[in-house]
Write an enzyme that holds these catalytic residues in place. Structure first.
Site, PDB file in Angstrom:
ATOM      1  N   LYS A   1       7.751 -10.355  -4.848  1.00  0.00           N
ATOM      2  CA  LYS A   1       6.601 -10.314  -3.922  1.00  0.00           C
ATOM      3  C   LYS A   1       5.604  -9.271  -4.426  1.00  0.00           C
ATOM      4  O   LYS A   1       5.859  -8.079  -4.384  1.00  0.00           O
ATOM      5  CB  LYS A   1       7.027  -9.922  -2.500  1.00  0.00           C
TER       6      LYS A   1
ATOM      7  N   GLU B   1      11.125   3.361  -6.379  1.00  0.00           N
ATOM      8  CA  GLU B   1      10.175   4.110  -7.222  1.00  0.00           C
ATOM      9  C   GLU B   1       8.989   4.399  -6.322  1.00  0.00           C
ATOM     10  O   GLU B   1       8.183   3.506  -6.046  1.00  0.00           O
ATOM     11  CB  GLU B   1       9.726   3.258  -8.417  1.00  0.00           C
TER      12      GLU B   1
ATOM     13  N   CYS C   1       1.085   6.745  -9.912  1.00  0.00           N
ATOM     14  CA  CYS C   1       2.104   7.543  -9.236  1.00  0.00           C
ATOM     15  C   CYS C   1       2.394   8.835  -9.993  1.00  0.00           C
ATOM     16  O   CYS C   1       2.736   9.842  -9.406  1.00  0.00           O
ATOM     17  CB  CYS C   1       3.371   6.716  -9.098  1.00  0.00           C
TER      18      CYS C   1
ATOM     19  N   GLU D   1      -0.058  12.734  -1.291  1.00  0.00           N
ATOM     20  CA  GLU D   1      -0.516  11.876  -2.389  1.00  0.00           C
ATOM     21  C   GLU D   1      -1.859  11.255  -1.996  1.00  0.00           C
ATOM     22  O   GLU D   1      -1.944  10.518  -1.019  1.00  0.00           O
ATOM     23  CB  GLU D   1       0.519  10.771  -2.648  1.00  0.00           C
TER      24      GLU D   1
END
Ligand code: NAD
Length: 474
Positions: free
Chosen positions: A170, A245, A279, A379
């Protein structure tokens, strides 16, 4: 001409889904509609999971050589469409041409590298009283984010297929188009029906249906820590293996004997790679207190040198954010930094000069003494750098380790022993010394709330294997 994708790839065929809503895909630099993709629903996931489960027994029984041939064929088919995938990466995500070219090529190459890992892997080992074998986990639900859409699908698909697993993929809602090219590459390679399945849709609907499905043995997820938390909880109901992750807030630690310009320019290069939508980006520069002004001036000069524009222009070095929603999110962090009293050395809220449309933000440099503030700990996922002073090596380590994340980091020092001590003390899965190193043979993954999985190389392959011990009584 816009691209319409109204079929899902399930059980070796392009099928009409049960879901009938479509999501529009936009060019991040212009806002123009470039395509629309059908949104699957839980029923579609069920059909895909059943197909993947039915295909698993014979796929796991194929020889490594046979699977390697399929992987080579997928790579060849993808390579033939490299320009198309590069163009889509630039349009969907806003990625500049050199970065898009490099990472799409890397995605293709993963198939050959994982075929080689599978070929040379020691699948079976004899202990004094048992035979220990590695077997594929089973059906893998692969759920990917929007920032490196093709690469992050391939970094799951290549090792999963090489290991003998079947897959339901997906992709992210806002950048789904290259996943269809990947499915076409798989289809043209002639993989047995059900070995690979593509179901598009939202995280809540299709994502959670994959995570909770009893026929799915493992979830391989890359995305936000927020979604990772939810996925862990839902997958817990069926005790699935979950490989996560997740996000990061990586620190670039500059020791007092380092070349400040070299370190700051490397960190600025990192925070502007993929326009900060990465990331692993180095989003905090931790510098000796007496070098704070020097570091801020170098960072501001780096920003001045950026060419902001359409990522397809050769001259562009910084493109837009992938979506308008994400542009607003990054801007709100910039506003929070200003409101919280951080000193602004470059950028700020609003669009960059000359950009009246598209999802552009101003590359921004903050200096703050408050390592616990919002912009220094959360973040942001855009071209926003935060420079923080330290009072010695141990203080720098403390600051580097002071967020919930632990994905990556960097250390700069003239002394290799000092640099190595700091690198080892950093609670992060990848630390570079004296420069940004892209080693895709090395494991990549997080400590703490950056996740628990590892991608790339042998470690990435091992994620998709179970261990079995067979002992004979007599
Ligand atoms: P996201 O978590 O919002 O979405 C990622 C994927 O998960 C999407 O496909 C989404 O539809 C799906 N999803 C969302 N909620 C779900 C749920 N409850 N159940 C199942 N699926 C769900 O992340 P994003 O905004 O697409 O991507 C950015 C994030 O990804 C950043 O935090 C970034 O750091 C992280 N990321 C991590 C790595 C890594 O290797 N550690 C690599 C790239 C991106």
């Amino acid at each position: 001409m816009t691209i319409t994708r109204d079929r899902l790839y399930i059980n070796g065929a392009w099928v009409k889904p049960k879901g009938d809503t479509h999501m529009k895909v936009h060019d991040s630099a212009t806002g123009d509609e470039i395509g629309s993709v059908v949104m699957g629903v839980a029923t579609d996931v069920n059909v895909a999971a059943e197909a993947a489960a039915a295909a698993f027994p014979s796929w796991q029984d194929t020889s490594v050589e046979e699977r390697a041939k399929y992987l080579d064929a997928i790579a060849e088919n993808l390579r033939a469409r490299l320009d198309e995938t590069i163009d889509l990466f630039m349009r969907e995500v806003g990625t500049t041409r050199p970065i898009a070219t490099g990472f799409q090529s890397l995605a293709v190459n993963l198939f050959a590298s994982h075929a080689e890992i599978a070929r040379t892997f020691e699948w079976q080992k004899e202990l004094p009283n048992s035979t220990v074998t590695h077997e594929p986990v089973g059906v893998v639900g692969a759920i990917t984010p929007w920032n490196f859409p093709l690469l992050l699908a391939c970094v799951k698909l290549a090792p999963a297929l090489a290991a003998g697993c079947t897959v339901v993929l997906k992709p992210a809602e806002i950048t789904p188009l290259t996943a269809f090219i990947l499915a076409e590459a798989v289809d043209a390679a002639g993989l047995p029906p059900g070995v690979f399945n593509l179901v598009t849709g939202t995280g809540i609907d299709v994502g959670e249906a994959i995570v909770s499905h009893p026929l799915v043995d493992m979830i391989s997820f890359t995305g936000s820590t927020r979604a990772g938390r939810r996925i862990s909880a839902v997958a817990g109901e069926t005790i699935k293996r979950v490989s996560l992750e997740l996000g990061g807030k990586s620190a670039c630690v500059v020791l007092d004997d380092a070349d400040v310009a070299e370190a700051v320019n490397a960190a600025m290069g990192s925070v502007t790679t993929n326009n900060g939508q990465g990331c692993k980006c180095l989003t905090r520069i931790v510098v000796p207190r007496d070098k704070l002004d020097e570091a801020a001036r170098i960072a501001a000069a780096f920003v001045d040198g950026l060419v902001i524009g359409d990522p397809r222009d050769e001259a562009t070095t910084l493109g837009p954010m992938a979506s308008e929603e994400h542009r607003l999110r990054v801007e709100s962090y910039i506003k929070t930094g200003i409101d919280d009293g951080a000193a602004l050395f470059a950028g700020g809220v609003g669009r960059p000069d000359g950009q009246s449309k598209g999802n552009f933000v101003r590359p921004t440099v903050f200096v703050t003494d408050d390592a616990a503030s919002t912009i220094a700990t959360e973040e942001i996922f855009g071209p926003v750098q935060v420079i923080i002073p330290h009072d010695g090596d141990d203080d720098a380590i403390r600051i580097a380790n002071s967020t919930i994340y632990g994905l990556a980091g960097a250390v700069f020092s003239a002394d290799p022993v000092r640099a190595s001590r700091v690198a080892r003390a950093m609670r992060a899965g990848q630390v570079d010394i004296n420069g940004m190193v892209y080693d895709f043979e090395a494991p990549m993954g997080g400590y703490k709330q950056s996740g628990n999985g590892r991608a790339f190389g042998l470690a990435g392959f091992l994620e998709y294997l179970e261990l079995k011990a067979i002992a004979v009584a007599r």
